[in-house]
Enzyme design. Structure first.
Site, short mmCIF file in Angstrom:
data_model
loop_
_atom_site.label_atom_id
_atom_site.label_comp_id
_atom_site.label_asym_id
_atom_site.label_seq_id
_atom_site.Cartn_x
_atom_site.Cartn_y
_atom_site.Cartn_z
N ASP A 110 27.48 98.72 72.10
CA ASP A 110 26.83 98.13 73.26
C ASP A 110 27.48 98.62 74.45
OD1 ASP A 110 24.95 96.92 71.61
OD2 ASP A 110 26.01 95.02 71.63
N SER B 58 18.67 96.32 78.05
CA SER B 58 19.09 97.63 78.39
C SER B 58 19.04 98.66 77.20
CB SER B 58 20.81 97.68 78.62
OG SER B 58 20.93 96.26 79.44
N HIS C 105 19.47 96.81 73.54
CA HIS C 105 20.29 95.71 73.34
C HIS C 105 19.43 94.65 74.33
CE1 HIS C 105 23.79 93.18 72.53
NE2 HIS C 105 23.79 92.99 73.82
N ASN D 133 20.30 103.25 72.25
CA ASN D 133 19.92 102.09 71.57
C ASN D 133 19.58 101.05 72.49
OD1 ASN D 133 20.55 99.75 69.56
ND2 ASN D 133 22.34 99.23 71.03
#
Ligand code: GRF
Length: 215
Positions: free
Chosen positions: A146, A137, A110, A108
């Site tokens: 997260d 990140s 973020h 992912n």
């Protein structure tokens, strides 16, 4: 052998486009085999289609539970023989069962320097906190939002007079550099998840994008 990568989106898909562009290079270690949106109206779906990438909407409103939605998502990923899954502006929390199944293969991005400013509106959170440097990140996904092990980060300055929008735009430019870099690390095996931490082999160090804050 290039790794087969699926991208999950919910909206405009600019990170998706950056990944598709990077993966079009002959020496990139991954290829994008599928784009999935949980929202049929996501702009990014059309962009993927225009770029010749297979795309599908799995309309979240048609699934009564998170488990049922994630089961359909998993079916689509398995059918496409995806080996790595990149969340790129995918605005939906995934179930622990799904995350565990894809452990070490689910990424992912973020728009903050994690572990600071998790969750919603991280750019506004950064401005409220008064930090002078923020960034983005890329991390492995774990059930807690997260919070997974960080693969790569890039930093950008927070300028006096920034709004959440101007900061978001500056961070987004860095995201478009960072995500292809981080995916290449994972797809090539240079960075991998071992015992809940990122293990690196070979030359994985690349200086992040660092700027001095203005005086
Ligand atoms: C990006 O800022 C990403 O970090 C966040 O949502 C935004 C998505 O933008 N999770 P896009 O859809 O990739 O343009």
């Amino acid at each position: 052998m290039k790794k087969r990568v699926a991208i999950l989106i919910s909206g405009r898909g600019s990170n998706m486009r950056a990944l598709i562009a990077a993966a079009s290079a002959a020496d990139y270690p991954a290829r994008i085999v599928l784009v999935i949106s949980n929202r049929p109206t996501a702009e990014g779906l059309e962009a993927a289609r225009d770029l010749g990438i297979p795309e599908v909407a799995i309309d979240q409103s048609l699934y009564p539970s998170r488990e049922q939605f994630d089961a359909e998502l998993d079916r689509a990923l398995v059918a496409a023989q995806a080996e790595i899954v990149c969340c790129a502006g995918f605005m939906r929390i995934l179930t622990p069962g799904f995350v565990t199944k894809w452990d070490g293969r689910l990424l992912n991005i973020h728009p903050s320097l994690l572990p600071a400013f998790k969750g919603r509106d991280p750019q506004a959170q950064a401005l409220s906190a008064g930090v002078r440097i923020s960034g983005c990140s890329v991390h492995f996904v774990v059930p807690e939002v997260d919070s997974g092990p960080i693969i790569a980060q890039a930093a950008v300055p927070v300028l006096h007079g920034d709004s959440p929008q101007t900061l978001a735009a500056r961070i987004l430019e860095a995201e478009h550099q960072l995500y292809p870099h981080a995916l290449a690390l994972v797809a090539s095996g240079a960075a991998r998840l071992v015992g809940g931490q990122v293990a690196a082999s070979g030359n994985v160090n690349r200086p992040g994008t660092l700027f001095s804050p203005p005086i």
